[in-house]
Design an enzyme around this catalytic site. Structure first.
Site, mmCIF file in Angstrom:
data_model
loop_
_atom_site.group_PDB
_atom_site.id
_atom_site.type_symbol
_atom_site.label_atom_id
_atom_site.label_comp_id
_atom_site.label_asym_id
_atom_site.label_seq_id
_atom_site.Cartn_x
_atom_site.Cartn_y
_atom_site.Cartn_z
ATOM 1 C CE1 TYR A 58 66.350 70.942 37.910
ATOM 2 C CE2 TYR A 58 68.417 69.954 36.873
ATOM 3 C CZ TYR A 58 67.223 70.336 36.421
ATOM 4 O OH TYR A 58 66.778 71.580 35.711
ATOM 5 N N PRO A 213 61.761 70.004 25.990
ATOM 6 C CG PRO A 213 63.512 69.414 24.460
ATOM 7 C CD PRO A 213 63.522 69.381 25.490
ATOM 8 C CG LEU A 214 61.156 65.367 22.912
ATOM 9 C CD1 LEU A 214 61.785 64.377 22.860
ATOM 10 C CD2 LEU A 214 61.926 65.724 21.194
ATOM 11 N N GLY A 215 57.593 68.831 24.632
ATOM 12 C CA GLY A 215 56.790 68.676 24.837
ATOM 13 C C GLY A 215 55.487 67.502 25.707
ATOM 14 C CB VAL A 217 54.750 65.059 21.101
ATOM 15 C CG1 VAL A 217 54.205 64.021 20.055
ATOM 16 C CG2 VAL A 217 54.420 66.476 20.675
ATOM 17 C CG PHE A 218 56.778 61.377 22.583
ATOM 18 C CD1 PHE A 218 55.713 61.074 21.311
ATOM 19 C CD2 PHE A 218 57.308 62.316 21.986
ATOM 20 C CE1 PHE A 218 56.805 60.958 20.084
ATOM 21 C CE2 PHE A 218 58.521 62.894 20.569
ATOM 22 C CZ PHE A 218 57.903 61.860 19.755
ATOM 23 C CD GLU A 220 49.667 66.697 28.487
ATOM 24 O OE1 GLU A 220 48.744 67.564 27.521
ATOM 25 O OE2 GLU A 220 50.625 67.389 28.860
#
Length: 299
Positions: A58, A213-215, A217-218, A220
């Protein structure tokens, strides 16, 4: 080491319900100063997020050291928090003698990587070491020798994998015990609950962690995310929480006891995250999220 603390393998690692992902805290994204990182560590701990996820790569091999300096500045008790780190990926970098990106799971490299992470994080032990991604050349016997050595020396407490399939996990598990596997799992990337990955982990008592974990959704604007966003409008009204909290709770409902790794560096969002383990989605709402994500009814 400036911070001295020890823990034995008999002291089982206890992680927070949500893990703070540090990948974006450093030069790869937020570029937080040491003082800003120290304050953010405090915000996490104050909101019962005591587990911090790292990897040696990182920030191009710089974020662990920055975090370690911030941890030192925070003066937080080492035994009240948990450090997770990963090794194995070798990026092309001026800081490493690498000319092509590759994986290295030799015994010497695993041990060296852990010792380097300990130095950077200003600690005497990692609560969990994960192998970052599987390599076709990894030797399970050699990996097991490294892990057992690190455990016996008190440099790691627990061991796991990251992005390993069930068969790849079994290859390693035949030689040494595995406690965790960090995989991609979300409402928009739900394949692990259908392809046997999460079943395998339940069978062998391997705790899943979920990155991203939110994929999407916000991130694309696809047919899939449009359907989910429309549903989120209804569910946020029903549960009086944000869509982010609902999507995290969807993960937390899985019987494999997935732990989301959330990479936000926003203090307000961190304070909201505790709601994810408080609300309880109705059974039909859980299936509605899966239905809208897949674009078809449950088989």
């Amino acid at each position: 080491m400036e911070i001295s603390a020890t823990k034995t393998e008999n002291q089982k690692t206890s992680l927070s319900k949500i893990i703070a992902g540090t990948m974006n805290w450093g030069v790869w994204n937020k570029k937080l100063t040491i003082s800003e990182m120290a304050k953010l560590i405090h915000v996490c701990v104050e909101n019962k997020i005591t587990s911090f996820d790292h990897a040696d790569i990182y920030g191009g091999y710089t974020t662990e050291e920055a975090f370690g300096n911030a941890f030192l500045e925070s003066k937080i008790d080492r035994n009240s928090i948990q450090f997770i780190s990963k090794c194995g990926i070798q990026m092309v970098s001026d800081l490493r003698n690498t000319t092509v990106k590759h994986y290295d799971y030799s015994k010497n490299h695993i041990i060296w990587s852990v010792e380097n992470s300990l130095k950077n994080l200003r600690t005497d032990f990692l609560d969990i070491l994960l192998l970052h991604r599987p390599s076709p050349l990894m030797q399970a016997d050699e990996i097991a020798e490294a892990i057992e050595k690190l455990k016996s020396d008190g440099k790691i407490v627990d061991f796991g994998l990251s992005n390993f399939t069930a068969s790849q996990s079994e290859l390693i598990r035949q030689k040494t015990s595995i406690s965790y596997n960090q995989i991609q799992f979300s409402a928009t990337h739900f394949e692990p609950m259908l392809d046997g990955s999460l079943d395998y982990m339940q069978i062998h008592k391997i705790r899943p962690m979920s990155w991203n974990p939110l994929g999407s959704v916000f991130r694309e604007n696809t047919d899939q995310t449009k359907r989910l966003k429309a549903l989120m409008i209804l569910l946020t009204e029903k549960y009086q929480v944000s869509a982010e909290i609902i999507l995290l709770n969807w993960i937390l409902n899985h019987p494999s006891h997935v732990i989301p790794v959330v990479g936000t560096a926003n203090a307000t969002r961190i304070e909201e995250l505790k709601k994810a383990s408080i609300i309880k989605l109705d059974l039909q709402d859980w299936f509605a999220i899966w239905t809208e994500s897949s674009g078809s009814k449950v088989p």
